[in-house]
Design an enzyme around this catalytic site. Structure first.
Site, PDB file in Angstrom:
ATOM      1  N   ASP A   1       0.657  -1.294  -0.305  1.00 18.47           N
ATOM      2  CA  ASP A   1      -0.299   0.006  -0.234  1.00 18.47           C
ATOM      3  C   ASP A   1       0.439   1.807  -0.068  1.00 18.47           C
ATOM      4  O   ASP A   1       1.526   1.251   0.738  1.00 18.47           O
ATOM      5  CB  ASP A   1      -0.506   0.488   1.545  1.00 18.47           C
ATOM      6  CG  ASP A   1      -2.010   1.103   1.460  1.00 18.47           C
ATOM      7  OD1 ASP A   1      -3.523   1.146   1.134  1.00 18.47           O
ATOM      8  OD2 ASP A   1      -1.821   2.194   1.523  1.00 18.47           O
ATOM      9  N   ILE A   2       0.914   2.064  -0.852  1.00 22.18           N
ATOM     10  CA  ILE A   2       1.646   2.951  -0.824  1.00 22.18           C
ATOM     11  C   ILE A   2       1.375   4.203   0.633  1.00 22.18           C
ATOM     12  O   ILE A   2       0.106   4.148   0.709  1.00 22.18           O
ATOM     13  CB  ILE A   2       1.639   3.500  -2.516  1.00 22.18           C
ATOM     14  CG1 ILE A   2       1.609   3.041  -3.605  1.00 22.18           C
ATOM     15  CG2 ILE A   2       2.382   5.130  -2.774  1.00 22.18           C
ATOM     16  CD1 ILE A   2       1.364   3.985  -4.816  1.00 22.18           C
TER      17      ILE A   2
ATOM     18  N   GLU B   1      -4.581   2.037  -4.213  1.00 22.80           N
ATOM     19  CA  GLU B   1      -3.177   2.489  -4.328  1.00 22.80           C
ATOM     20  C   GLU B   1      -2.162   1.068  -3.672  1.00 22.80           C
ATOM     21  O   GLU B   1      -1.612   1.405  -2.619  1.00 22.80           O
ATOM     22  CB  GLU B   1      -2.888   3.384  -3.280  1.00 22.80           C
ATOM     23  CG  GLU B   1      -2.624   3.929  -1.976  1.00 22.80           C
ATOM     24  CD  GLU B   1      -3.730   3.976  -1.504  1.00 22.80           C
ATOM     25  OE1 GLU B   1      -5.362   2.979  -2.048  1.00 22.80           O
ATOM     26  OE2 GLU B   1      -3.921   3.848   0.262  1.00 22.80           O
TER      27      GLU B   1
HETATM   28  N1  LIG Z   1      -4.368   9.085  -8.678  1.00 27.40           N
HETATM   29  C1  LIG Z   1      -5.004   8.486  -8.542  1.00 27.40           C
HETATM   30  N2  LIG Z   1      -5.441   8.252  -6.529  1.00 27.40           N
HETATM   31  C2  LIG Z   1      -6.058   7.194  -6.702  1.00 27.40           C
HETATM   32  C3  LIG Z   1      -6.845   6.253  -7.174  1.00 27.40           C
HETATM   33  N3  LIG Z   1      -7.081   4.865  -6.317  1.00 27.40           N
HETATM   34  C4  LIG Z   1      -6.907   5.613  -4.738  1.00 27.40           C
HETATM   35  N4  LIG Z   1      -6.984   7.079  -4.941  1.00 27.40           N
HETATM   36  C5  LIG Z   1      -6.294   7.913  -3.736  1.00 27.40           C
HETATM   37  O1  LIG Z   1      -5.649   7.115  -2.986  1.00 27.40           O
HETATM   38  C6  LIG Z   1      -5.584   8.005  -1.697  1.00 27.40           C
HETATM   39  C7  LIG Z   1      -5.665   7.006  -0.666  1.00 27.40           C
HETATM   40  O2  LIG Z   1      -5.291   7.433   0.275  1.00 27.40           O
HETATM   41  P1  LIG Z   1      -5.813   7.092   1.938  1.00 27.40           P
HETATM   42  O3  LIG Z   1      -6.114   5.803   2.136  1.00 27.40           O
HETATM   43  O4  LIG Z   1      -5.347   7.788   2.640  1.00 27.40           O
HETATM   44  O5  LIG Z   1      -4.072   6.856   2.110  1.00 27.40           O
HETATM   45  P2  LIG Z   1      -2.813   7.394   2.641  1.00 27.40           P
HETATM   46  O6  LIG Z   1      -3.221   8.698   2.039  1.00 27.40           O
HETATM   47  O7  LIG Z   1      -1.955   6.565   1.105  1.00 27.40           O
HETATM   48  O8  LIG Z   1      -2.143   6.941   3.447  1.00 27.40           O
HETATM   49  P3  LIG Z   1      -1.684   5.892   4.371  1.00 27.40           P
HETATM   50  O9  LIG Z   1      -1.777   4.817   3.752  1.00 27.40           O
HETATM   51  O10 LIG Z   1      -1.948   5.567   5.488  1.00 27.40           O
HETATM   52  O11 LIG Z   1       0.135   5.689   4.078  1.00 27.40           O
HETATM   53  C8  LIG Z   1      -7.031   8.593  -1.664  1.00 27.40           C
HETATM   54  O12 LIG Z   1      -6.175  10.170  -1.719  1.00 27.40           O
HETATM   55  C9  LIG Z   1      -7.095   8.570  -3.625  1.00 27.40           C
HETATM   56  O13 LIG Z   1      -8.508   9.096  -3.754  1.00 27.40           O
HETATM   57  C10 LIG Z   1      -6.213   5.890  -8.760  1.00 27.40           C
HETATM   58  O14 LIG Z   1      -6.288   5.806  -9.252  1.00 27.40           O
HETATM   59  N5  LIG Z   1      -5.879   7.065  -9.207  1.00 27.40           N
END
Ligand SMILES: Nc1nc2c(ncn2[C@@H]2O[C@H](COP(=O)(O)OP(=O)(O)OP(=O)(O)O)[C@@H](O)[C@H]2O)c(=O)[nH]1
Length: 596
Positions: A474-475, A517
């Site tokens: 998970d990013i 992500e």
């Molecule tokens: N650009 C883009 N963003 C995406 C996609 N799918 C999900 N996201 C974004 O990924 C983000 C995930 O955020 P969070 O679940 O809060 O996780 P995070 O900011 O990585 O925080 P941690 O996991 O705790 O490190 C959200 O802002 C989603 O909108 C996609 O296909 N493209």
């Protein structure tokens, strides 16, 4: 004092001396002093060569039951220092060894040769060779056992039904043996009667030849196994003693097991290829609407054939091909429907035109007739009637023309609507069916693709009793990246990560986008420790290949959970464990890999 001369005097004197010299009266001391008084040497009992005989006993062959029995007897005789028993035992042993050499090897070889050259239904030379190899392994170093097993084998060949036609002497795909290099039948038989004692050496040669020259030619794509085969051949040649041959057994069995696995893989590979080809041929009829699709299909197959074959790449190509074919058939059907409705519209319009033409020519006739009536009119009232008729006919024709124009407009509208629908359909199909099993953004497998791949990997791991690991990535702080650089940059970061994963992990590892992500990597034949190391290596690679967006350098990190497949696990349970471990990694500071 005169020396005692008779045994009872010597015995008495011996006892006296033992007492006066304060020597303990053990049988050995008694015997020594007795000999001293009697003037005799240690003689037979004294000279009994116990140590030498024990060494001899250790060296005696103990392979057969008879040999073991004789050795036991020898041992008993040795314990009791019984020369007679020893003599008889050795005599019998020698006799038994002689008997062993009297085994009718030359008869057996005559039969063997005959059956080797005979053609039996279902028995190829390769099969016969295999059977001999098995006998050799089973009876390693034991000529009596070897004789019995070979005899049984030859009898079973003799009992097989003769082949109707020409059975190939060598299985297809087996390398023909150059006669000059054959160390087997011809040489052995030529003087088998006189060289029976060299039998096992010849058979060892045959065995080594099989490993070194035949097996290795089948292992061109498996250099490691081929090297092992050559090593085994060398060991077989050197294994002259029964114990060395015995020691080889485990190695040969291990090698055979690996060959079995390889054969299984190859069978699976062949079946996969056949499926692929079948699919292509069956669906070639669908590939008529656009040639570039056909070219795409052929490109995929060409790529597969060009690169080293493996089960996963074939499975992947098969999946992609199915999707392309599905899309192609859908598109074709929709285009046919659209074409059909265009045809109907055109036909309707032609009908109207014909009707319009009919009514116009009718109008012309009527106007002509009216003109005639006008020229003949004698008073104004007659003209009024004619004019009223002209006006009526003109109105009718005007209405007809308007209706046709309206219909033409409606038809034009419907055609452009149909065109737009085809366009939309094409885009939709591109989105929906081209990558049914692949994530459109990153090209990694999607959930459906992962499900299929996971099922296959689990089945493979269970069949081979090998380990299988799952990593969930998970990013970190992806929302921040999205918010600061924009959604497109976020997308590009996802593509970058997927690319680095694919290029860093092994070809046999499966990569899937699990959610926004989140990515899942399935690692076959990997222990959980090794899986963790591999994912940490991926993290390092990500810091090396930094993500660049509009000249903005961003370090992408991820947290991961790694777990291995346990008995009774499902995809859901194993993913849940990996997810929990990933959560722990996030909790303990991110950018790390935890085992679940
Ligand atoms: N650009 C883009 N963003 C995406 C996609 N799918 C999900 N996201 C974004 O990924 C983000 C995930 O955020 P969070 O679940 O809060 O996780 P995070 O900011 O990585 O925080 P941690 O996991 O705790 O490190 C959200 O802002 C989603 O909108 C996609 O296909 N493209």
């Amino acid at each position: 004092m005169p020396s005692p001369s008779n045994p009872s005097e010597i015995a008495r004197e011996t006892l006296r001396l033992l007492a006066s010299r304060r020597i303990s009266p053990s049988p050995e001391n008694y015997r020594d002093i007795y000999n001293e008084i009697a003037g005799t040497s240690g003689n037979l009992a004294e000279n009994f060569p116990k140590r030498e005989l024990q060494a001899l006993q250790t060296a005696l062959p103990k392979e057969t039951a008879v040999q073991q029995k004789l050795v036991k007897r020898f041992e008993q005789a040795l314990k009791g220092r019984n020369w007679d028993e020893l003599r008889d035992g050795i005599a019998e042993l020698v006799k038994q060894l002689a008997n062993e050499h009297e085994l009718p090897w030359s008869d057996l070889f005559r039969d063997f040769l005959r059956q080797w050259e005979n053609k039996q239904a279902g028995l190829t030379v390769a099969r016969k060779r295999e059977a001999i190899e098995r006998v050799l392994v089973a009876a390693a170093g034991n000529s009596e056992l070897l004789f019995g097993r070979l005899q049984g084998l030859v009898k079973s060949w003799a009992g097989s039904a003769p082949a109707d036609g020409d059975i190939p002497l060598v299985d297809p795909g087996t390398i023909a043996m150059p006669e000059a290099s054959l160390p087997l039948v011809g040489d052995i038989v030529a003087d088998s009667a006189t060289r029976t004692s060299e039998l096992s050496s010849d058979l060892r040669d045959l065995f080594a030849y099989t490993f070194e020259d035949l097996v290795t030619t089948q292992l061109v794509d498996e250099p490691e196994l081929a090297a092992d085969a050559r090593m085994l051949a060398h060991k077989v040649r050197c294994a002259t003693s029964p114990s060395a041959q015995q020691g080889l057994l485990a190695g040969i069995k291990r090698f055979a097991f690996r060959l079995e696995i390889l054969a299984e893989d190859r069978a699976e590979l062949r079946a996969g290829l056949l499926n692929l080809l079948q699919l292509l041929i069956e669906n070639v009829g669908e590939l008529v609407t656009e040639d570039r699709w056909l070219a795409g299909q052929i490109d995929i197959v060409r790529d597969i054939v060009a690169s080293p074959l493996n089960i996963r790449s074939i499975g992947d190509a098969e999946g992609r091909l199915k999707e392309v074919i599905y899309k192609q058939s859908q598109l074709k059907r929709s285009l046919n429907e659209a074409r059909e409705s265009l045809k109907q519209m055109l036909a309707g319009f032609v009908d109207h035109l014909a009707e319009f033409a009919d009514s116009t020519s009718d109008y012309h006739d009527k106007i002509e007739y009216c003109a005639h009536r006008i020229s003949m009119a004698e008073d104004i009232t007659q003209l009024e009637d004619v004019l009223a008729e002209v006006i009526r006919e003109t109105r009718i024709i005007q209405l007809n023309a308007q209706r046709s124009r309206d219909e033409l407009r409606a038809a034009k509208q419907r055609v452009s609507e149909a065109e737009a629908r085809i366009g939309e359909l094409q885009v939709e199909l591109d989105r929906a069916s081209t990558l049914v099993r692949h994530d459109q953004l990153t090209g990694a497998l999607n959930r459906r693709g992962l499900e299929e791949a996971f099922e296959k990997e689990v089945a493979r791991a269970q069949r081979r009793q090998s380990t299988l690991c799952v990593a969930l990535l998970d990013i970190d702080n992806f929302k921040k990246l999205n918010d600061s650089l924009g959604h497109d940059a976020g997308d590009a970061a996802l593509i970058h990560l997927a690319t680095v994963i694919r290029e860093t992990m092994r070809p046999q590892d499966t990569v899937a986008r699990f959610g926004g992500e989140e990515f899942i990597i399935v690692l076959p034949d990997t222990s959980v420790g090794d899986a963790q190391t591999a994912i940490v290596r991926l993290q390092r690679e990500l810091t090396r290949r930094i993500f660049l967006h509009n000249n903005d350098r961003r370090l992408i990190t991820f947290s991961a959970g790694v777990t291995d497949l346990q008995p009774g696990d499902t995809q859901v349970s194993v993913t849940k464990r990996a997810d929990e471990a990933m959560y722990m990694a996030k909790q303990s500071g991110k950018n790390r890999v935890m085992i679940g």
